[in-house]
Design an enzyme around this catalytic site. Structure first.
Site, PDB file in Angstrom:
ATOM      1  N   THR A   1      -7.623  24.916  20.778  1.00 27.31           N
ATOM      2  CA  THR A   1      -6.773  25.726  21.648  1.00 27.31           C
ATOM      3  C   THR A   1      -7.441  27.082  21.821  1.00 27.31           C
ATOM      4  O   THR A   1      -7.597  27.829  20.854  1.00 27.31           O
ATOM      5  CB  THR A   1      -5.373  25.899  21.037  1.00 27.31           C
ATOM      6  OG1 THR A   1      -4.806  24.603  20.799  1.00 27.31           O
ATOM      7  CG2 THR A   1      -4.468  26.685  21.975  1.00 27.31           C
TER       8      THR A   1
ATOM      9  N   LYS B   1      -2.558  23.386  27.705  1.00 28.31           N
ATOM     10  CA  LYS B   1      -2.357  23.388  26.249  1.00 28.31           C
ATOM     11  C   LYS B   1      -1.632  24.647  25.790  1.00 28.31           C
ATOM     12  O   LYS B   1      -0.719  24.590  24.959  1.00 28.31           O
ATOM     13  CB  LYS B   1      -3.692  23.260  25.513  1.00 28.31           C
ATOM     14  CG  LYS B   1      -3.555  23.329  23.984  1.00 28.31           C
ATOM     15  CD  LYS B   1      -2.651  22.250  23.425  1.00 28.31           C
ATOM     16  CE  LYS B   1      -2.316  22.452  21.954  1.00 28.31           C
ATOM     17  NZ  LYS B   1      -3.448  22.265  21.042  1.00 28.31           N
TER      18      LYS B   1
ATOM     19  N   LYS C   1      -2.027  32.927  16.406  1.00 31.01           N
ATOM     20  CA  LYS C   1      -3.170  32.821  17.326  1.00 31.01           C
ATOM     21  C   LYS C   1      -2.755  32.267  18.691  1.00 31.01           C
ATOM     22  O   LYS C   1      -3.057  32.857  19.739  1.00 31.01           O
ATOM     23  CB  LYS C   1      -4.251  31.918  16.725  1.00 31.01           C
ATOM     24  CG  LYS C   1      -5.398  31.594  17.679  1.00 31.01           C
ATOM     25  CD  LYS C   1      -6.384  30.607  17.085  1.00 31.01           C
ATOM     26  CE  LYS C   1      -5.914  29.189  17.059  1.00 31.01           C
ATOM     27  NZ  LYS C   1      -5.982  28.514  18.394  1.00 31.01           N
TER      28      LYS C   1
END
Length: 293
Positions: free
Chosen positions: A96, A172, A240
Protein backbone atom coordinates in the site's frame (compact mmCIF):
# COMPACT_ATOMS: atom_id res chain seq x y z
CA UNK A 1 6.25 -24.69 -14.08
CA UNK A 2 7.67 -21.17 -13.99
CA UNK A 3 10.42 -19.66 -11.88
CA UNK A 4 8.68 -17.02 -9.78
CA UNK A 5 10.28 -14.79 -7.15
CA UNK A 6 8.63 -13.51 -3.99
CA UNK A 7 10.17 -11.02 -1.59
CA UNK A 8 8.61 -10.53 1.85
CA UNK A 9 7.30 -13.54 3.76
CA UNK A 10 4.99 -11.76 6.16
CA UNK A 11 1.39 -12.86 6.77
CA UNK A 12 0.30 -12.10 3.20
CA UNK A 13 3.54 -12.92 1.40
CA UNK A 14 3.73 -16.34 3.00
CA UNK A 15 0.25 -17.15 1.72
CA UNK A 16 1.04 -15.94 -1.80
CA UNK A 17 4.20 -18.06 -1.88
CA UNK A 18 2.22 -21.11 -0.76
CA UNK A 19 -0.43 -20.53 -3.43
CA UNK A 20 2.19 -20.23 -6.15
CA UNK A 21 3.86 -23.42 -5.01
CA UNK A 22 0.52 -25.28 -4.94
CA UNK A 23 -0.05 -24.12 -8.52
CA UNK A 24 3.11 -25.97 -9.51
CA UNK A 25 5.56 -23.08 -9.81
CA UNK A 26 9.17 -23.05 -8.68
CA UNK A 27 9.05 -20.31 -6.04
CA UNK A 28 12.23 -18.47 -5.02
CA UNK A 29 11.85 -16.42 -1.83
CA UNK A 30 13.73 -13.85 0.18
CA UNK A 31 12.95 -12.27 3.53
CA UNK A 32 15.11 -10.24 5.89
CA UNK A 33 14.29 -12.98 8.41
CA UNK A 34 16.30 -15.74 6.81
CA UNK A 35 14.65 -18.33 9.03
CA UNK A 36 11.35 -17.56 7.27
CA UNK A 37 12.91 -18.22 3.86
CA UNK A 38 14.55 -21.42 5.08
CA UNK A 39 11.25 -22.64 6.54
CA UNK A 40 9.55 -22.11 3.19
CA UNK A 41 12.38 -23.91 1.42
CA UNK A 42 11.72 -26.92 3.65
CA UNK A 43 8.18 -26.99 2.17
CA UNK A 44 9.50 -27.16 -1.37
CA UNK A 45 10.53 -23.60 -2.24
CA UNK A 46 13.97 -22.12 -2.84
CA UNK A 47 15.53 -19.79 -0.26
CA UNK A 48 17.63 -16.92 -1.65
CA UNK A 49 20.13 -14.67 0.06
CA UNK A 50 19.05 -11.31 -1.39
CA UNK A 51 16.50 -9.68 -3.70
CA UNK A 52 19.15 -9.78 -6.43
CA UNK A 53 19.55 -13.52 -5.91
CA UNK A 54 15.80 -13.93 -6.43
CA UNK A 55 15.72 -11.65 -9.48
CA UNK A 56 18.63 -13.40 -11.18
CA UNK A 57 16.62 -16.63 -11.30
CA UNK A 58 13.11 -15.35 -12.11
CA UNK A 59 11.36 -13.41 -14.86
CA UNK A 60 8.62 -12.32 -12.43
CA UNK A 61 9.38 -10.84 -9.00
CA UNK A 62 6.51 -10.20 -6.59
CA UNK A 63 7.19 -7.81 -3.72
CA UNK A 64 5.05 -8.02 -0.57
CA UNK A 65 6.82 -5.66 1.82
CA UNK A 66 5.37 -3.02 4.11
CA UNK A 67 5.76 0.28 2.30
CA UNK A 68 7.41 2.32 -0.46
CA UNK A 69 10.68 2.71 1.43
CA UNK A 70 11.08 -1.06 1.75
CA UNK A 71 10.14 -1.50 -1.90
CA UNK A 72 12.86 0.97 -2.88
CA UNK A 73 15.32 -1.07 -0.83
CA UNK A 74 14.20 -4.29 -2.51
CA UNK A 75 14.77 -2.79 -5.94
CA UNK A 76 17.62 -0.34 -5.60
CA UNK A 77 19.32 -0.99 -2.25
CA UNK A 78 22.36 -3.15 -1.61
CA UNK A 79 21.68 -6.50 -3.22
CA UNK A 80 18.66 -4.97 -4.96
CA UNK A 81 16.65 -6.73 -7.65
CA UNK A 82 16.45 -4.04 -10.34
CA UNK A 83 20.03 -4.16 -11.56
CA UNK A 84 19.97 -7.90 -12.28
CA UNK A 85 16.43 -8.31 -13.67
CA UNK A 86 16.51 -9.17 -17.37
CA UNK A 87 14.85 -6.77 -19.80
CA UNK A 88 11.18 -7.61 -20.18
CA UNK A 89 10.92 -9.07 -16.66
CA UNK A 90 8.00 -7.99 -14.48
CA UNK A 91 8.06 -6.47 -11.02
CA UNK A 92 4.72 -6.87 -9.18
CA UNK A 93 4.32 -4.40 -6.31
CA UNK A 94 1.74 -5.49 -3.70
CA UNK A 95 2.30 -2.87 -0.98
CA UNK A 96 0.00 0.00 0.00
CA UNK A 97 1.76 3.13 -1.26
CA UNK A 98 1.23 6.67 -2.50
CA UNK A 99 -0.29 6.34 -6.00
CA UNK A 100 2.02 9.04 -7.35
CA UNK A 101 5.02 7.09 -6.10
CA UNK A 102 3.74 3.99 -7.85
CA UNK A 103 3.29 5.86 -11.13
CA UNK A 104 6.82 7.23 -10.88
CA UNK A 105 8.19 3.75 -10.18
CA UNK A 106 6.58 2.40 -13.34
CA UNK A 107 8.38 5.04 -15.41
CA UNK A 108 11.68 4.45 -13.61
CA UNK A 109 11.54 0.71 -14.27
CA UNK A 110 10.42 1.26 -17.87
CA UNK A 111 13.62 3.23 -18.38
CA UNK A 112 15.51 0.07 -17.37
CA UNK A 113 13.53 -2.10 -19.80
CA UNK A 114 11.42 -3.63 -17.01
CA UNK A 115 7.66 -4.06 -16.76
CA UNK A 116 5.71 -3.11 -13.67
CA UNK A 117 2.35 -3.99 -12.15
CA UNK A 118 0.76 -1.77 -9.51
CA UNK A 119 -1.00 -4.55 -7.56
CA UNK A 120 -1.99 -3.90 -3.93
CA UNK A 121 -3.73 -6.76 -2.13
CA UNK A 122 -6.48 -7.21 0.42
CA UNK A 123 -8.10 -10.06 2.31
CA UNK A 124 -5.83 -10.94 5.23
CA UNK A 125 -3.55 -13.86 5.95
CA UNK A 126 -6.22 -16.58 5.79
CA UNK A 127 -7.43 -15.59 2.32
CA UNK A 128 -3.85 -15.19 1.10
CA UNK A 129 -3.04 -18.71 2.29
CA UNK A 130 -6.13 -20.06 0.52
CA UNK A 131 -5.41 -18.20 -2.73
CA UNK A 132 -8.64 -16.24 -2.22
CA UNK A 133 -7.44 -12.67 -1.71
CA UNK A 134 -8.35 -9.62 -3.79
CA UNK A 135 -5.86 -7.79 -6.03
CA UNK A 136 -6.35 -4.21 -7.22
CA UNK A 137 -4.12 -3.97 -10.27
CA UNK A 138 -3.10 -1.51 -12.95
CA UNK A 139 -0.37 -1.73 -15.54
CA UNK A 140 0.56 -2.10 -19.16
CA UNK A 141 -1.01 -4.91 -21.22
CA UNK A 142 2.37 -6.55 -21.79
CA UNK A 143 2.85 -6.87 -18.02
CA UNK A 144 -0.51 -8.62 -17.67
CA UNK A 145 0.43 -10.98 -20.49
CA UNK A 146 3.36 -12.27 -18.46
CA UNK A 147 1.71 -12.52 -15.03
CA UNK A 148 -2.00 -13.18 -15.61
CA UNK A 149 -1.77 -16.89 -14.77
CA UNK A 150 0.21 -16.12 -11.61
CA UNK A 151 -2.34 -13.58 -10.40
CA UNK A 152 -5.13 -16.08 -10.93
CA UNK A 153 -3.20 -18.63 -8.84
CA UNK A 154 -3.03 -16.36 -5.79
CA UNK A 155 -6.28 -14.36 -5.88
CA UNK A 156 -10.00 -15.03 -6.20
CA UNK A 157 -10.56 -11.54 -7.61
CA UNK A 158 -8.07 -9.74 -9.84
CA UNK A 159 -9.40 -6.31 -10.78
CA UNK A 160 -7.78 -4.65 -13.79
CA UNK A 161 -8.18 -0.92 -13.19
CA UNK A 162 -6.14 0.70 -15.93
CA UNK A 163 -3.33 0.33 -18.44
CA UNK A 164 -0.83 2.32 -16.43
CA UNK A 165 0.14 2.32 -12.76
CA UNK A 166 -1.76 4.38 -10.23
CA UNK A 167 -5.37 3.25 -10.13
CA UNK A 168 -4.52 0.06 -8.27
CA UNK A 169 -2.96 2.07 -5.46
CA UNK A 170 -5.75 4.64 -5.52
CA UNK A 171 -8.43 1.99 -5.06
CA UNK A 172 -6.38 0.32 -2.32
CA UNK A 173 -6.06 3.46 -0.24
CA UNK A 174 -9.82 4.07 -0.62
CA UNK A 175 -10.31 0.54 0.71
CA UNK A 176 -7.96 1.39 3.58
CA UNK A 177 -9.97 4.54 4.32
CA UNK A 178 -13.03 2.36 4.87
CA UNK A 179 -11.13 -0.34 6.74
CA UNK A 180 -9.54 2.15 9.14
CA UNK A 181 -12.77 4.04 9.78
CA UNK A 182 -14.67 0.78 10.33
CA UNK A 183 -12.11 -0.53 12.84
CA UNK A 184 -12.13 2.78 14.71
CA UNK A 185 -15.95 2.82 14.74
CA UNK A 186 -16.09 -0.81 15.89
CA UNK A 187 -13.71 -0.03 18.76
CA UNK A 188 -15.73 3.03 19.72
CA UNK A 189 -18.96 1.02 19.77
CA UNK A 190 -17.47 -1.79 21.88
CA UNK A 191 -15.90 0.75 24.23
CA UNK A 192 -19.27 2.44 24.77
CA UNK A 193 -20.85 -0.92 25.49
CA UNK A 194 -18.19 -1.72 28.07
CA UNK A 195 -18.58 1.71 29.66
CA UNK A 196 -22.35 1.19 29.94
CA UNK A 197 -21.94 -2.22 31.53
CA UNK A 198 -23.22 -4.30 28.64
CA UNK A 199 -21.88 -7.84 28.51
CA UNK A 200 -19.24 -7.74 25.77
CA UNK A 201 -19.99 -11.23 24.41
CA UNK A 202 -23.70 -10.45 24.24
CA UNK A 203 -23.04 -7.13 22.52
CA UNK A 204 -20.89 -8.88 19.91
CA UNK A 205 -23.59 -11.49 19.30
CA UNK A 206 -26.33 -8.89 18.84
CA UNK A 207 -24.36 -6.51 16.62
CA UNK A 208 -23.10 -9.25 14.31
CA UNK A 209 -26.74 -10.19 13.66
CA UNK A 210 -28.01 -6.64 13.26
CA UNK A 211 -27.88 -3.82 10.73
CA UNK A 212 -25.01 -2.08 12.51
CA UNK A 213 -22.60 -4.91 11.82
CA UNK A 214 -19.51 -4.51 9.62
CA UNK A 215 -16.90 -6.98 8.44
CA UNK A 216 -14.34 -5.20 10.60
CA UNK A 217 -16.54 -5.33 13.73
CA UNK A 218 -17.13 -9.04 13.19
CA UNK A 219 -13.46 -9.76 12.43
CA UNK A 220 -11.65 -7.50 14.90
CA UNK A 221 -13.78 -7.42 18.05
CA UNK A 222 -13.07 -11.10 18.84
CA UNK A 223 -9.47 -9.96 19.37
CA UNK A 224 -10.75 -7.62 22.07
CA UNK A 225 -13.01 -10.27 23.60
CA UNK A 226 -10.07 -12.70 23.79
CA UNK A 227 -7.64 -9.97 24.92
CA UNK A 228 -5.38 -11.16 22.09
CA UNK A 229 -3.62 -8.26 20.41
CA UNK A 230 -1.13 -10.36 18.48
CA UNK A 231 -0.68 -8.26 15.34
CA UNK A 232 -2.29 -9.63 12.20
CA UNK A 233 -2.46 -6.02 11.01
CA UNK A 234 -0.89 -3.55 13.41
CA UNK A 235 -2.02 -0.15 14.67
CA UNK A 236 0.97 1.42 12.91
CA UNK A 237 -0.20 0.02 9.56
CA UNK A 238 -3.24 2.26 9.80
CA UNK A 239 -1.16 5.19 10.98
CA UNK A 240 0.67 4.77 7.67
CA UNK A 241 -2.26 3.89 5.43
CA UNK A 242 -4.68 6.54 6.66
CA UNK A 243 -1.79 8.99 6.40
CA UNK A 244 -1.50 8.07 2.71
CA UNK A 245 -5.25 8.56 2.32
CA UNK A 246 -5.08 12.04 3.85
CA UNK A 247 -1.99 13.02 1.86
CA UNK A 248 -3.73 12.04 -1.38
CA UNK A 249 -6.86 14.01 -0.54
CA UNK A 250 -4.90 17.01 0.74
CA UNK A 251 -3.20 17.39 -2.64
CA UNK A 252 -6.56 18.28 -4.19
CA UNK A 253 -7.99 19.93 -1.04
CA UNK A 254 -10.62 17.24 -0.64
CA UNK A 255 -12.09 16.97 2.89
CA UNK A 256 -12.06 13.61 4.70
CA UNK A 257 -13.48 14.27 8.18
CA UNK A 258 -14.05 10.64 9.18
CA UNK A 259 -10.68 9.44 7.89
CA UNK A 260 -8.99 12.31 9.73
CA UNK A 261 -10.62 11.34 13.01
CA UNK A 262 -9.79 7.66 12.60
CA UNK A 263 -6.18 8.55 11.79
CA UNK A 264 -5.93 10.56 15.00
CA UNK A 265 -7.30 7.59 16.96
CA UNK A 266 -4.65 5.26 15.56
CA UNK A 267 -2.00 7.93 16.15
CA UNK A 268 -3.12 8.20 19.78
CA UNK A 269 -2.94 4.43 20.23
CA UNK A 270 0.54 4.34 18.68
CA UNK A 271 1.76 7.23 20.84
CA UNK A 272 0.52 5.33 23.89
CA UNK A 273 2.80 2.41 23.01
CA UNK A 274 0.36 0.16 21.12
CA UNK A 275 1.73 0.70 17.60
CA UNK A 276 2.93 -2.87 17.13
CA UNK A 277 -0.19 -4.46 18.57
CA UNK A 278 -3.13 -5.64 16.50
CA UNK A 279 -5.12 -2.72 15.09
CA UNK A 280 -8.03 -3.66 17.38
CA UNK A 281 -5.85 -2.20 20.16
CA UNK A 282 -7.15 1.22 19.07
CA UNK A 283 -9.86 0.49 21.67
CA UNK A 284 -7.24 1.06 24.36
CA UNK A 285 -7.41 4.83 23.87
CA UNK A 286 -10.84 5.04 25.52
CA UNK A 287 -10.80 6.07 29.19
CA UNK A 288 -12.78 4.56 32.02
CA UNK A 289 -13.42 1.11 30.56
CA UNK A 290 -12.33 -2.32 31.70
CA UNK A 291 -11.27 -4.43 28.75
CA UNK A 292 -11.77 -8.20 28.72
CA UNK A 293 -8.85 -10.20 30.04
Amino acid sequence: MRNVGLIGLGAMGQGIAQSLRRAGHNVHVYDVRMEAARAFAEQGGVACGSPADVASKCEVVISVVVNAAQTEQVLFGAGGAATVMQRGSVFVMCSTVDPNWSMALEERLAGMGLLYLDAPISGGAAKAAAGQMTMMTAGRPEAYEKVGDLLDAVAAKVYRLGEKAGNGSKVKIINQLLAGVHIAAAAEAMALGLREGVDAEALYEVITHSAGNSWMFENRMPHVLKADYTPLSAVDIFVKDLGLVLDTARATRFPLPLASTAHQMFMQASAAGHGREDDAAVIKIFPGIRLPG
